[in-house]
Design a protein around this motif. Structure first.
Motif, mmCIF file in Angstrom:
data_model
loop_
_atom_site.group_PDB
_atom_site.id
_atom_site.type_symbol
_atom_site.label_atom_id
_atom_site.label_comp_id
_atom_site.label_asym_id
_atom_site.label_seq_id
_atom_site.Cartn_x
_atom_site.Cartn_y
_atom_site.Cartn_z
ATOM 1 N N UNK A 1 0.823 -1.210 0.000
ATOM 2 C CA UNK A 1 0.000 0.000 0.000
ATOM 3 C C UNK A 1 0.859 1.263 0.000
ATOM 4 N N UNK A 2 2.140 1.107 0.294
ATOM 5 C CA UNK A 2 3.088 2.220 0.214
ATOM 6 C C UNK A 2 4.337 1.701 -0.491
ATOM 7 N N UNK B 1 8.829 -7.112 10.466
ATOM 8 C CA UNK B 1 7.759 -7.547 11.355
ATOM 9 C C UNK B 1 6.452 -7.576 10.570
ATOM 10 N N UNK B 2 5.539 -8.441 10.993
ATOM 11 C CA UNK B 2 4.310 -8.631 10.219
ATOM 12 C C UNK B 2 3.469 -7.358 10.184
ATOM 13 N N UNK B 3 3.684 -6.472 11.143
ATOM 14 C CA UNK B 3 2.990 -5.180 11.179
ATOM 15 C C UNK B 3 3.302 -4.341 9.939
ATOM 16 N N UNK C 1 2.428 -4.739 4.692
ATOM 17 C CA UNK C 1 1.734 -4.056 3.595
ATOM 18 C C UNK C 1 2.345 -2.697 3.259
ATOM 19 N N UNK C 2 3.417 -2.336 3.969
ATOM 20 C CA UNK C 2 3.987 -0.997 3.795
ATOM 21 C C UNK C 2 5.066 -0.901 2.721
ATOM 22 N N UNK D 1 -4.056 -11.620 7.066
ATOM 23 C CA UNK D 1 -4.210 -10.404 6.261
ATOM 24 C C UNK D 1 -5.586 -10.433 5.594
ATOM 25 N N UNK E 1 -8.416 -7.757 6.746
ATOM 26 C CA UNK E 1 -8.819 -6.778 5.733
ATOM 27 C C UNK E 1 -10.320 -6.880 5.473
ATOM 28 N N UNK F 1 -6.949 -4.157 -3.066
ATOM 29 C CA UNK F 1 -6.604 -5.247 -2.148
ATOM 30 C C UNK F 1 -6.719 -6.621 -2.805
ATOM 31 N N UNK G 1 3.540 -12.801 15.498
ATOM 32 C CA UNK G 1 3.399 -12.416 14.088
ATOM 33 C C UNK G 1 1.951 -12.053 13.781
ATOM 34 N N UNK H 1 0.810 -8.649 15.569
ATOM 35 C CA UNK H 1 1.339 -7.472 14.875
ATOM 36 C C UNK H 1 0.691 -7.315 13.505
ATOM 37 N N UNK H 2 0.326 -8.444 12.914
ATOM 38 C CA UNK H 2 -0.285 -8.392 11.600
ATOM 39 C C UNK H 2 -1.714 -7.847 11.658
ATOM 40 N N UNK I 1 -1.231 -4.132 12.058
ATOM 41 C CA UNK I 1 -0.746 -3.508 10.827
ATOM 42 C C UNK I 1 -1.808 -3.480 9.746
ATOM 43 N N UNK I 2 -2.500 -4.608 9.569
ATOM 44 C CA UNK I 2 -3.494 -4.686 8.501
ATOM 45 C C UNK I 2 -4.683 -3.786 8.806
ATOM 46 N N UNK J 1 -3.595 -0.228 8.185
ATOM 47 C CA UNK J 1 -3.428 0.005 6.750
ATOM 48 C C UNK J 1 -4.779 0.141 6.064
ATOM 49 N N UNK J 2 -5.729 -0.702 6.461
ATOM 50 C CA UNK J 2 -7.041 -0.671 5.815
ATOM 51 C C UNK J 2 -7.760 0.641 6.121
#
Lengths: 347, 347
Positions: A129-130, A210-212, A215-216, A236, A240, A276, B231, B234-235, B238-239, B242-243
């Motif tokens: 996404x970035x 890291x999983x965070x 998407x970056x 994910x 999402x 997505x 994991x 944090x995911x 993060x997701x 991001x969303x």
């Protein structure tokens, strides 16, 4: 180029598979599609068989079949016949939207591993996404429930070739999925893998991710063990979807005010879904076997099937498998030498 | 009740920590807060020291400190003095928003494990967007980089008590995070753990859960190894972020039409943020040590600190630690007997 298609695999098979082939045919005039499955059912969805050959079979591997058993016993199923065609050189690649485990097993046991590689890995392309590129690829997302550090190193090599040959990224940034960014994070396997990746000068290793941050867009290839990769991929997807649903519901529950906003936002939402939708990038690819094995989501529609077939074409065209085979062949001697060295050390 | 507070831990310490204590004090009139840290700095943010005692120290463990080293060497740091107070019986629980690894190490090495338990686990409460309960708790989310099946079984027991005693769920539904729902999914450790959970009649084990389903409220306690749990946690963070960001940006990029919609949707977004904000549930809890150890996010503001302190109070009040200690004490003999049996089998 010939692509073997499991016409019966997937929730919407054979209809969406056959329609997807029809669409793909327009984009890929150099491809002959060999469809394996029930002739009559396939014919329902295809009038014109230009560039299409149908090999009839009644047997089908279902989503519920136990993978390894199914591959052993259902020798005349559409998926296994398609895999056999690839093995025999009658097709260049196999596509299926069917039972993932069975396709993996067919890839490993029928098509077979590349010489010098212990464990093939499954890769999926996801949206960034970035960052500088629109996508990244992550592997292994579930071909292996258990991995050693050496396997993770091999996944990085597989991903590096995939990134370069198929995604056309120059010198892909490779990161190791871990539970912290510092070099000494993670369990024994991930610590070891970090060192292997760092010391491999053929890789543009950018460290742990890291999983965070996934998407970056900070990495082009994310290397992970199959257990964690599978968990993160599904997470994910789930998160999402949950978030989009939550946003929609909250809008609707906000009464008229919300409903007006919701209406106005309809086009925004369809843009997001589009961004997505990683099936645009095609399916998941089993890397490290002797021919491209591509798996689309079980729920794929014709358009998603078409995208995956375009991807299959791209992979075959890129000579990815030959490049991988050459690499592992070339490194076979040094791998063997390593084993000898280790053997000597232990004695 | 006495709560030892690391006043210097966290990105916004001591200001937000001290302000959080002030807020918590109103809600918890039976608590004496013992604040460890720089007296002058603490005094800047607190006029009235009712129910608050300050123990001065200049030493601080930073976010960058290597955890185990920091715990060994910075013996006069605010975090370590707070942990020592708990160990010495001068406080009932410890709260910190500082270095997570150091707090874990302080919990394990200073406060100490409950007798009969090999591996404490870190649990975090997350929102359930569907289902009968509003939240679920997941552990281990990172106290251990490596786990055995037995550890996963212990995490289930810890989570079961936490669900019952602290979250007030009757007979919590316990699920094992795995890469498929069938009993034989996953690596060796997860297959073994499945059997241990299934055969423990004290647990309401509902089977495997895939990470895709986590937010759907089908389980109250999700058991996972610390590597995967970390994991996935944090995911989710993060997701989800991001969303939300993607939705906002897409709205703004849709021009006037979008901007109007965006304005109307402002209240919807703040509702969503509220629903997803799992710091409302307090911090992460290290379960399996001899006193409650609660960690708030490093970026916590006063309100989040207050929420975590209310949670600490709830945990101490619930007698969770005593219940856990009694359980493992009671099962100590049977555990030992198991070992003897195994020993005999092997001979």
């Amino acid at each position: 180029m010939k692509i073997a298609v499991d016409a019966m695999g997937g929730d919407n098979a054979p209809e969406e598979i056959v329609k997807g082939v029809s669409e793909a045919r327009k984009a890929l005039p150099d491809v002959e599609f060999i469809l394996y499955g029930k002739k009559d059912e396939i014919a329902k969805y295809m009038d014109d068989f230009r560039n299409v050959k149908v090999v009839h079979t009644d047997e089908v591997i279902t989503m519920e079949d136990e993978p390894v058993k199914a591959v052993r016993r259902k020798k005349n199923s559409s998926m296994i016949l398609a895999a056999q065609a690839v093995k025999n050189g009658d097709a260049d690649a196999i596509f299926s939207a069917g039972n993932t485990g069975a396709l993996l097993a067919a890839g490993l046991f029928i098509i077979g591993r590349i010489k010098g590689l212990d464990r093939p890995g499954m890769t999926t392309t996801l949206p960034s996404l970035k960052g500088e590129n629109d996508n990244f690829t992550m592997l292994d997302v579930g071909a292996n429930a258990e991995s050693k550090a050496k396997n993770l190193h091999d996944f990085a090599i597989l991903g590096n070739f995939y990134g370069t040959n198929v995604m056309h990224v120059t010198n892909p940034r490779i990161a190791l999925l871990n539970n912290g960014t510092e070099y000494d994070k993670g369990d024994k396997i991930h610590k070891e893998a970090y060192q292997l990746l760092k010391n491999d000068s053929s890789l543009n290793f950018v460290g742990n991710i890291e999983s965070r941050e996934l998407l970056n867009g900070t990495a082009d290839v994310v290397v992970t063990d199959g257990f964690t990769g599978n968990a993160v991929l599904k997470n994910i997807e789930g998160t999402a979807l949950s978030m989009l649903k939550l946003v929609k519901e909250t809008i609707m529950n906000n009464g008229v005010k919300g409903k007006m906003g919701g209406l106005l936002l309809k086009s925004a939402f369809s843009q997001i879904k589009d961004q997505m939708d990683y099936s645009k990038q095609g399916g998941a690819v089993l890397l490290g076997v002797k021919a491209p094995v591509v798996k689309a989501h079980g729920s794929s529609n014709a358009n998603q099937v078409k995208n995956a077939l375009v991807q299959v074409h791209e992979i075959v065209d890129s000579k990815l498998v030959k490049n991988l085979a050459d690499y592992f062949e070339m490194h076979l001697e040094s791998i063997k030498q390593d084993d000898v060295d280790k053997e000597n050390e232990n004695n």
